[in-house]
Design a protein around this motif. Structure first.
Motif, PDB file in Angstrom:
ATOM      1  N   VAL A 210       0.846  -1.206   0.000  1.00 36.21           N
ATOM      2  CA  VAL A 210       0.000   0.000   0.000  1.00 36.21           C
ATOM      3  C   VAL A 210       0.877   1.250   0.000  1.00 36.21           C
ATOM      4  CG1 VAL A 210      -1.716   1.290   1.329  1.00 36.21           C
ATOM      5  CG2 VAL A 210      -1.901  -1.189   1.137  1.00 36.21           C
ATOM      6  N   LYS A 211       1.878   1.262   0.871  1.00 37.66           N
ATOM      7  CA  LYS A 211       2.760   2.424   0.942  1.00 37.66           C
ATOM      8  C   LYS A 211       3.615   2.523  -0.326  1.00 37.66           C
ATOM      9  CE  LYS A 211       1.205   3.522   4.947  1.00 37.66           C
ATOM     10  NZ  LYS A 211       0.052   2.602   4.932  1.00 37.66           N
ATOM     11  N   ALA A 212       3.955   1.364  -0.878  1.00 39.92           N
ATOM     12  CA  ALA A 212       4.733   1.377  -2.119  1.00 39.92           C
ATOM     13  C   ALA A 212       3.937   2.081  -3.227  1.00 39.92           C
ATOM     14  CB  ALA A 212       5.074  -0.049  -2.540  1.00 39.92           C
ATOM     15  N   GLU A 213       2.638   1.826  -3.281  1.00 33.99           N
ATOM     16  CA  GLU A 213       1.797   2.477  -4.298  1.00 33.99           C
ATOM     17  C   GLU A 213       1.802   3.982  -4.130  1.00 33.99           C
ATOM     18  OE1 GLU A 213      -1.235   1.407  -6.645  1.00 33.99           O
ATOM     19  OE2 GLU A 213      -1.924  -0.278  -5.457  1.00 33.99           O
ATOM     20  N   SER A 214       1.816   4.431  -2.864  1.00 30.51           N
ATOM     21  CA  SER A 214       1.779   5.880  -2.633  1.00 30.51           C
ATOM     22  C   SER A 214       3.092   6.544  -3.047  1.00 30.51           C
ATOM     23  CB  SER A 214       1.462   6.182  -1.165  1.00 30.51           C
ATOM     24  OG  SER A 214       2.558   5.852  -0.346  1.00 30.51           O
ATOM     25  N   LEU A 215       4.115   5.753  -3.321  1.00 28.00           N
ATOM     26  CA  LEU A 215       5.377   6.308  -3.832  1.00 28.00           C
ATOM     27  C   LEU A 215       5.452   6.207  -5.352  1.00 28.00           C
ATOM     28  CD1 LEU A 215       7.953   4.943  -1.250  1.00 28.00           C
ATOM     29  CD2 LEU A 215       7.045   7.236  -1.415  1.00 28.00           C
ATOM     30  N   GLY A 216       4.352   5.821  -5.965  1.00 31.71           N
ATOM     31  CA  GLY A 216       4.316   5.761  -7.429  1.00 31.71           C
ATOM     32  C   GLY A 216       4.699   4.405  -8.003  1.00 31.71           C
ATOM     33  N   ILE A 217       4.740   3.389  -7.146  1.00 33.79           N
ATOM     34  CA  ILE A 217       5.116   2.050  -7.625  1.00 33.79           C
ATOM     35  C   ILE A 217       3.861   1.292  -8.054  1.00 33.79           C
ATOM     36  CG2 ILE A 217       6.136  -0.169  -6.942  1.00 33.79           C
ATOM     37  CD1 ILE A 217       7.817   1.458  -4.868  1.00 33.79           C
ATOM     38  N   GLY A 218       3.809   0.884  -9.300  1.00 34.33           N
ATOM     39  CA  GLY A 218       2.688   0.076  -9.784  1.00 34.33           C
ATOM     40  C   GLY A 218       2.892  -1.353  -9.292  1.00 34.33           C
TER      41      GLY A 218
ATOM     42  N   LEU B 226      -7.932  11.972   3.185  1.00 35.49           N
ATOM     43  CA  LEU B 226      -6.595  11.799   2.598  1.00 35.49           C
ATOM     44  C   LEU B 226      -6.539  10.555   1.721  1.00 35.49           C
ATOM     45  CD1 LEU B 226      -4.102  12.710   5.497  1.00 35.49           C
ATOM     46  CD2 LEU B 226      -5.352  14.191   3.949  1.00 35.49           C
ATOM     47  N   ARG B 227      -7.126   9.476   2.197  1.00 34.53           N
ATOM     48  CA  ARG B 227      -7.094   8.223   1.430  1.00 34.53           C
ATOM     49  C   ARG B 227      -7.886   8.341   0.120  1.00 34.53           C
ATOM     50  NH1 ARG B 227      -5.191   3.693   3.717  1.00 34.53           N
ATOM     51  NH2 ARG B 227      -6.659   2.341   2.662  1.00 34.53           N
ATOM     52  N   SER B 228      -8.930   9.186   0.159  1.00 35.77           N
ATOM     53  CA  SER B 228      -9.686   9.422  -1.082  1.00 35.77           C
ATOM     54  C   SER B 228      -8.838  10.205  -2.076  1.00 35.77           C
ATOM     55  CB  SER B 228     -10.970  10.209  -0.785  1.00 35.77           C
ATOM     56  OG  SER B 228     -11.771   9.507   0.127  1.00 35.77           O
ATOM     57  N   VAL B 229      -8.116  11.211  -1.573  1.00 35.10           N
ATOM     58  CA  VAL B 229      -7.259  12.012  -2.454  1.00 35.10           C
ATOM     59  C   VAL B 229      -6.177  11.131  -3.073  1.00 35.10           C
ATOM     60  CG1 VAL B 229      -5.528  13.868  -2.482  1.00 35.10           C
ATOM     61  CG2 VAL B 229      -7.649  14.174  -1.183  1.00 35.10           C
ATOM     62  N   LEU B 230      -5.653  10.204  -2.264  1.00 37.63           N
ATOM     63  CA  LEU B 230      -4.530   9.377  -2.711  1.00 37.63           C
ATOM     64  C   LEU B 230      -4.953   8.159  -3.530  1.00 37.63           C
ATOM     65  CD1 LEU B 230      -2.676   9.644   0.664  1.00 37.63           C
ATOM     66  CD2 LEU B 230      -1.809  10.537  -1.486  1.00 37.63           C
ATOM     67  N   GLY B 231      -6.250   7.959  -3.665  1.00 35.09           N
ATOM     68  CA  GLY B 231      -6.740   6.868  -4.510  1.00 35.09           C
ATOM     69  C   GLY B 231      -6.924   5.541  -3.807  1.00 35.09           C
TER      70      GLY B 231
ATOM     71  N   LEU C  18      -8.357   7.008 -10.493  1.00 30.19           N
ATOM     72  CA  LEU C  18      -6.951   6.714 -10.752  1.00 30.19           C
ATOM     73  C   LEU C  18      -6.408   5.814  -9.647  1.00 30.19           C
ATOM     74  CD1 LEU C  18      -5.440  10.178 -11.842  1.00 30.19           C
ATOM     75  CD2 LEU C  18      -6.253   8.320 -13.290  1.00 30.19           C
ATOM     76  N   ALA C  19      -5.434   4.988 -10.002  1.00 29.16           N
ATOM     77  CA  ALA C  19      -4.789   4.122  -9.004  1.00 29.16           C
ATOM     78  C   ALA C  19      -3.828   4.964  -8.172  1.00 29.16           C
ATOM     79  CB  ALA C  19      -4.022   3.010  -9.716  1.00 29.16           C
ATOM     80  N   PRO C  20      -3.544   4.549  -6.929  1.00 33.91           N
ATOM     81  CA  PRO C  20      -2.642   5.333  -6.082  1.00 33.91           C
ATOM     82  C   PRO C  20      -1.288   5.644  -6.728  1.00 33.91           C
ATOM     83  CG  PRO C  20      -3.702   3.632  -4.782  1.00 33.91           C
ATOM     84  CD  PRO C  20      -4.112   3.400  -6.203  1.00 33.91           C
ATOM     85  N   TYR C  21      -0.740   4.665  -7.468  1.00 33.43           N
ATOM     86  CA  TYR C  21       0.581   4.930  -8.055  1.00 33.43           C
ATOM     87  C   TYR C  21       0.497   5.948  -9.189  1.00 33.43           C
ATOM     88  CZ  TYR C  21      -0.268   1.885 -12.130  1.00 33.43           C
ATOM     89  OH  TYR C  21      -0.758   1.332 -13.281  1.00 33.43           O
TER      90      TYR C  21
ATOM     91  N   ARG D  64       9.441   8.204  -9.979  1.00 30.05           N
ATOM     92  CA  ARG D  64       8.892   9.339 -10.721  1.00 30.05           C
ATOM     93  C   ARG D  64      10.034  10.151 -11.319  1.00 30.05           C
ATOM     94  NH1 ARG D  64       6.865  14.912  -9.261  1.00 30.05           N
ATOM     95  NH2 ARG D  64       5.452  15.404 -10.967  1.00 30.05           N
ATOM     96  N   LYS D  65      10.041  10.217 -12.630  1.00 27.59           N
ATOM     97  CA  LYS D  65      11.089  10.988 -13.299  1.00 27.59           C
ATOM     98  C   LYS D  65      10.611  12.423 -13.474  1.00 27.59           C
ATOM     99  CE  LYS D  65      13.625   7.376 -13.687  1.00 27.59           C
ATOM    100  NZ  LYS D  65      14.604   7.213 -12.627  1.00 27.59           N
TER     101      LYS D  65
END
Lengths: 338, 243
Positions: free
Chosen positions: A219-227, B44-49, B68-71, B104-105
């Motif tokens: 879950v936390k990995a996803e929040s860092l942009g990891i698919g 917050l969790r809604s904003v983050l997906g 959108l997915a969180p990532y 993220r680039k």
């Protein structure tokens, strides 16, 4: 990636608490020593034990892949023998029906076969974790086993398919048992070293670290942009590739493929070897493969109920040494150093 | 920058968020204050997906985030430092920060982004090779924010950055949050303690039972006794974050 530590800490460079700088060189020296010893084995061991090393090489390669999935990504597969089976049968089909007699294209095409199977299985399975992932992989493994057993006209059922000795590197075409104890032994050793180096690069790369994040907290990995699904899928594909290569080695060394290669007990053995060696260590699965093959050979010759012994060993490992043999070795080493 | 409009969230049969609307502008620090269970983390969790709202919209720079997915949301430039830090204990401090630079680039190099994060929290330089689980609670919080910052986000979501910290550490973390805002990042910060809300925050939203019951400047909260009663502030609390 550069190491900002050196740049940012300047003269007060921080040493790793367990002195990893020295440890790394020592580990490297031990690994090199291990490779040299393996290279010398054909000179000192009997042919029986040299041939016993063939499944060691095959399982070591398969376990390097399986451990990327299990140890680094946190997904335990109970059906990984599927890919060993796909690799082995691909090689057998290519030799029997395609007339292919060179080892390198055989490996490449068998790996392609493993990838073709792994794509749909992986796309579905990586959406699940824990026991659900394990059971899904088990189900696909058993599906393939049933296919091998029941589609007799294609697979020859439980009789299996004979596999000839392929030509190595385009020119090594030794006949008889010398093939296995000579060129093929060194070919497998070389393949294991190369595939271990590649896996080392993978697990130490940003991709490998990302897999560890996914394992620790998806879950936390996803929040860092990891698919998360994407990374699990890539790990699954890589582990299938390693399984495919292992299948080709097994097929050639045994000279025969049969459905038991992808039966659930074969998958169980792979998990056992990983636990025996220790999934928290990079070399653990290789140590596990060696220990398993040696134990199986010795215990089987002494007692027909050898699985009982293996069951007891597994229980003892899980209870007393969850980090496996490598964990015990590391603990012993730390005590000696102190 | 972030616009939440008429947000409704049901979890099973419970109406967790009711018509929630709030906005965060460019380079603003906006605080969301409420008791435990009031609905802060759900917003917050809604904003983050991580939660899909039943109705309403969440727009970031004009783009709808719902669905959108969180990532994918993180890759748009929304960094997140969760409550409880959730750092990767198997990775070193350095690796924890580096991870964000790989996922993220942006136009800035990884080294630049890591350096920025370490400038905000210089104490982390001492521990770069240390494993995440060998850190104190305060250091973990700083690492968590530094990791989110290394994503090079335009927008940061901080969930209770001061929760569980000793009074001696809170000013260090507060200074970091202040520096982040001064760098031009927008920040949405959830807090349960009104005393942790910096005086210079652009706005405070108070949430109770899933509804926004107050919106205004931090100083104005203390003028509304009924609001203070709800969030447990007495008005005589020592303001911790005044940086």
């Amino acid at each position: 990636m550069s190491t900002p530590t050196e740049r940012t800490t300047g003269s007060t460079e921080v040493k790793h608490p367990d002195g990893k700088g020295i440890g790394l060189w020592l580990k490297l020296a031990l690994v090199l020593l291990g490779i040299v010893l393996l290279a010398l084995l054909p000179q000192v061991l009997s042919r029986y034990y040299i041939i016993l090393m063939m499944p060691f090489f095959a399982y070591s390669i398969a376990l390097l892949g399986l451990n990327l999935l299990f140890g680094y990504t946190g997904l335990i597969s109970f059906g990984h023998a599927l890919f060993i089976g796909v690799g082995a049968y691909s090689a057998a089909f290519l030799m029997r029906d395609g007339g292919l007699e060179y080892m390198e294209p055989l490996i490449l095409l068998s790996v392609l076969g493993a990838v073709i199977v792994a794509v749909p299985v992986g796309l579905l399975a990586v959406r699940y974790i824990g026991i659900y992932f394990g059971l899904l992989t088990l189900a696909f493994g058993m599906l393939f086993y049933s296919f091998l057993l029941k589609f007799y006209s294609i697979t020859s059922g439980d009789q299996g398919i004979r596999v000839e000795k392929p030509i190595l590197l385009g020119f090594i075409d030794t006949t008889g048992i010398d093939y296995l104890t000579g060129p093929f032994y060194y070919y497998c050793l070389g393949l294991l070293v190369v595939m271990a180096l590649v896996m080392w690069r993978i697990v130490k790369s940003p991709f490998g670290l990302t897999l560890r994040c996914v394992r620790d907290n998806s879950v936390k990995a996803e929040s860092l942009g990891i698919g998360v699904y994407r990374y699990r899928f890539y790990a699954f594909l890589i582990s299938a590739i390693y399984g495919g290569v292992a299948g080709v080695i097994l097929a050639v060394s045994v000279g025969q493929v049969d459905p038991t290669m992808s039966y659930w007990t074969s998958s169980g053995n792979l998990v056992f070897m990983t636990l025996l060696g220790g999934f928290t260590s990079f070399l653990g699965p290789i140590v596990g493969a060696g220990a398993f093959i040696l134990l199986q050979d010795q215990v089987m010759s002494l007692w027909e109920y050898w699985r009982l012994v293996f069951g007891a060993i597994l229980a003892l490992i899980v209870i007393f040494a969850p980090s496996g043999l490598m964990g015990l070795l590391t603990m012993g080493w730390k005590k000696v150093v102190r | 920058m972030l616009e939440i409009k008429d947000l409704d969230v049901f979890i099973q049969s419970s109406h967790i968020l009711q018509d929630v609307s709030l906005s965060v502008g460019e380079s603003e620090l906006v605080c969301l204050v409420g008791r435990n269970g009031a609905g802060r983390t759900t917003i917050l969790r809604s904003v983050l997906g991580f939660i899909r709202p039943d109705s309403g919209s969440i727009k970031y720079g004009g783009q709808e985030l719902i669905g959108l997915a969180p990532y994918e949301i993180a890759s748009l430039g929304i960094g997140y430092a969760p409550e409880g830090s959730a750092i990767f204990s198997d990775l070193t401090v350095e690796e924890n920060i580096q991870i964000s630079t790989w996922t993220r680039k942006t136009g800035r190099s990884g080294e630049e982004r890591i350096e920025t994060a370490l400038e905000i929290f210089p104490v982390l330089r001492k521990y770069l090779r240390r494993k995440g689980d060998h850190m104190s609670g305060g250091e973990r919080k700083m690492l968590s924010i530094a990791r989110a910052l290394a994503l090079d986000p335009e927008f940061l979501v901080l969930d209770e950055p001061f929760e569980g910290l000793s009074p001696a550490i809170i000013p260090q973390v507060a200074e970091g949050v202040s520096a982040i805002t001064k760098m031009g990042h927008s920040v949405l910060m959830a807090e349960s303690n009104i005393a942790h809300v910096p005086e210079w925050a652009a706005k405070v939203f108070v949430i109770e039972r899933g509804e926004i019951i107050f919106e205004g400047r931090p100083a104005e909260v203390y003028e509304h006794k009924e609001v203070l009663d709800v969030i447990g502030g007495s008005g005589n609390d020592e303001r911790i974050c005044t940086t």
